[in-house]
Design an enzyme around this catalytic site. Structure first.
Site, PDB file in Angstrom:
ATOM      1  N   GLU B 303       0.821  -1.226   0.000  1.00  0.00           N
ATOM      2  CA  GLU B 303       0.000   0.000   0.000  1.00  0.00           C
ATOM      3  C   GLU B 303       0.854   1.275   0.000  1.00  0.00           C
ATOM      4  O   GLU B 303       0.332   2.363   0.233  1.00  0.00           O
ATOM      5  CB  GLU B 303      -0.925   0.069   1.230  1.00  0.00           C
ATOM      6  CG  GLU B 303      -1.997  -0.990   1.306  1.00  0.00           C
ATOM      7  CD  GLU B 303      -2.889  -0.830   2.556  1.00  0.00           C
ATOM      8  OE1 GLU B 303      -2.807   0.218   3.231  1.00  0.00           O
ATOM      9  OE2 GLU B 303      -3.656  -1.757   2.840  1.00  0.00           O
ATOM     10  N   GLY B 304       2.168   1.141  -0.152  1.00  0.00           N
ATOM     11  CA  GLY B 304       3.029   2.324  -0.064  1.00  0.00           C
ATOM     12  C   GLY B 304       3.294   2.761   1.364  1.00  0.00           C
ATOM     13  O   GLY B 304       3.833   3.859   1.595  1.00  0.00           O
TER      14      GLY B 304
END
Lengths: 335, 335
Positions: B303-304
């Site tokens: 998800e970063g």
């Protein structure tokens, strides 16, 4: 209630919308923040860096590559908002309070400085005790008072940092006697030294250590100082007593943390170690304290810079607990 | 002009009010930000995380512990601001743009989602090529277009992240064939597996690998997908072309970075690796790319999230260059 809270916090973290354990050390950090604050929804929004400045009589022995006058110059730079810590504090959104713990220069006309000078620098520990027992007590108390004031002003998190030419020398002596550890393992390059400089530092510290056999905590503190280190220790104790996480910067702040833990062992529970310093003695010190810092970026500047860089991790961990959906909520939406 | 700029940046960092080298990796980061942006005063203020979501036909083979439907559910959670990445982005002050790169579910009614779906999930790579060559090109182009749009909207920094059930499986196949490396060294636990689950994943990936001998980059991309990985690669290329630092998250984002570097080697200069993932193959991948990530916190979520946690370090490094006093200024004040 404590074990039950820790278990509830762990269950809350485990129940979030992510594979179990997939946020790694942030998960442990979230649980620690909750237990320190005694709440299931800890915040780390308002952060205050207490940055204590002091000078060291040991500088007469040439233990630093820089003259003592640099301490006062850096205080002015900090107050002007142009030191490394100032810049990082603005960048991460933290407040800095610069405290004159014992700078040699007269800083009474500096606006914005917290005036808590115990004396104008420590005495030269290579020749005599750096502080009197009364000065030790005063420094610890004033540090605790600054932490209490920060907490009173709403600090969720207290960071401790320092500025003081010669203070890796004093910190090495404290570590040597309090850990204890061979003096050689406690001495590093500090702000930087050539070969002659490091030899001068080693020689001066050997003479200071040979001067006294003190091993009892308060005696060791009086023998070697310094005022900014003791105020950091006092601040750590004060913040811990108020159930605030204490973010510990690098080598010198970790020595202050050691002092705090020796004075009150339960303070350990409130300490969050920000970064692994490049200064030689830090690894051994961290190991003894059972500490595994959050960051490892090769920093060796002090000023609380490592603590400031770690602060966003505390905030993210706290926000995870408060704001993130549970896996149950997500799967219900998916059904 | 490039070498001269790097030298000027290094001199500026060395001249700051601190012992030389005492800010460790932040100093190198500051120099890199300056060279990437081609300026002596880089900023990292406005940061946009491009978070690409996609599904994988390989999930039919049981390569993930979670069903494909979780991808769409997590997209909804991200759009609601309640996923880990949402919470961290608010905490550090970054914008997230969630992009439908190829989610199986129809998300056309989701407000706030960037609609760039190339197709509804990849084909099952254990049985046939995951994508057509045209779909590969489209995914890369749409990723680059999203990066260009973020830059057009003022992004100083572009972060790349992903959400996609089954995507560690596709990433492992890409790594295996592009690095190259033995398939076993590329397979990890992903979002989590019991023993039977990891055996299923290994078996499915062995069949996919055995199905094709492709080693040429674009052929490998078509054989294994996935759409979110290719869009991340495209975004990295687009941001690098616009001289923006690209913050690369964990294992899957690093595979996308590898794809980008294979397509255009000079893109490597713009990549900043955020964190060392706990996923098995990441260490070898980083070594091959000559990358030493900023953080090591045991994350393995995607998800970063790792990129978001590293962002404050970029901002601090940039602020150091722009706002910190020089040692000369401080010493002049002290004189």
């Amino acid at each position: 209630a404590e074990p039950a809270l820790a278990a509830r916090l762990r269950a809350a973290v485990d129940g979030k919308a992510k594979p179990p354990g997939s946020l790694g050390r942030l998960e442990d950090l979230a649980v620690r923040l909750g237990t320190i604050r005694n709440t299931e929804a800890p915040r780390a929004d308002k952060a205050v860096l207490l940055l204590f400045a002091g000078d060291h009589g040991l500088c007469e022995e040439g233990v630093s590559a820089y003259p003592s006058a640099v301490t006062a110059a850096m205080v002015a730079t900090l107050l002007a908002g142009r030191a490394a810590a100032s810049v990082f504090a603005r960048s991460v959104g933290a407040e800095i309070r610069v405290v004159d713990a014992g700078v040699t220069a007269d800083l009474s006309d500096h606006a914005g400085l917290v005036h808590a000078k115990v004396r104008s620098g420590t005495r030269n520990a290579a020749r005599e005790a750096a502080l009197t027992p009364a000065e030790v007590g005063e420094a610890l108390e004033r540090g605790a008072a600054e932490a209490a004031r920060a907490v009173g002003d709403g600090a969720d998190v207290v960071l401790i940092g320092e500025m003081g030419i010669g203070n890796t020398a004093a910190a090495a002596l404290l570590m040597h006697r309090l850990l204890p550890a061979p003096l050689e393992r406690c001495i590093g390059l500090g702000a930087g030294h050539d070969e002659a400089g490091i030899a001068r530092k080693r020689d001066a510290l050997a003479r200071a250590a040979a001067r006294t056999g003190a091993t009892e905590t308060f005696e060791v503190l009086a023998e070697f100082g310094g005022l900014e280190i003791l105020m950091m220790a006092g601040a750590a104790l004060g913040a811990a007593a108020a159930r605030r996480p204490v973010v510990v910067d690098g080598f010198i702040a970790t020595v202050a943390a050691l002092v705090a833990v020796r004075i009150r062992p339960e303070a350990r529970d409130s300490l969050i170690f920000a970064h692994r310093s490049a200064e030689a003695g830090h690894a051994l010190l961290l190991e003894t304290l059972g500490a595994s810092p959050l960051l490892d970026l090769g920093l060796r500047l002090g000023e609380g810079t490592g603590g400031l860089l770690a602060l966003p991790l505390l905030r993210a961990a706290a926000a995870m607990l408060s704001d993130m959906a549970t896996l149950e909520e997500v799967l219900a939406g998916a059904a």
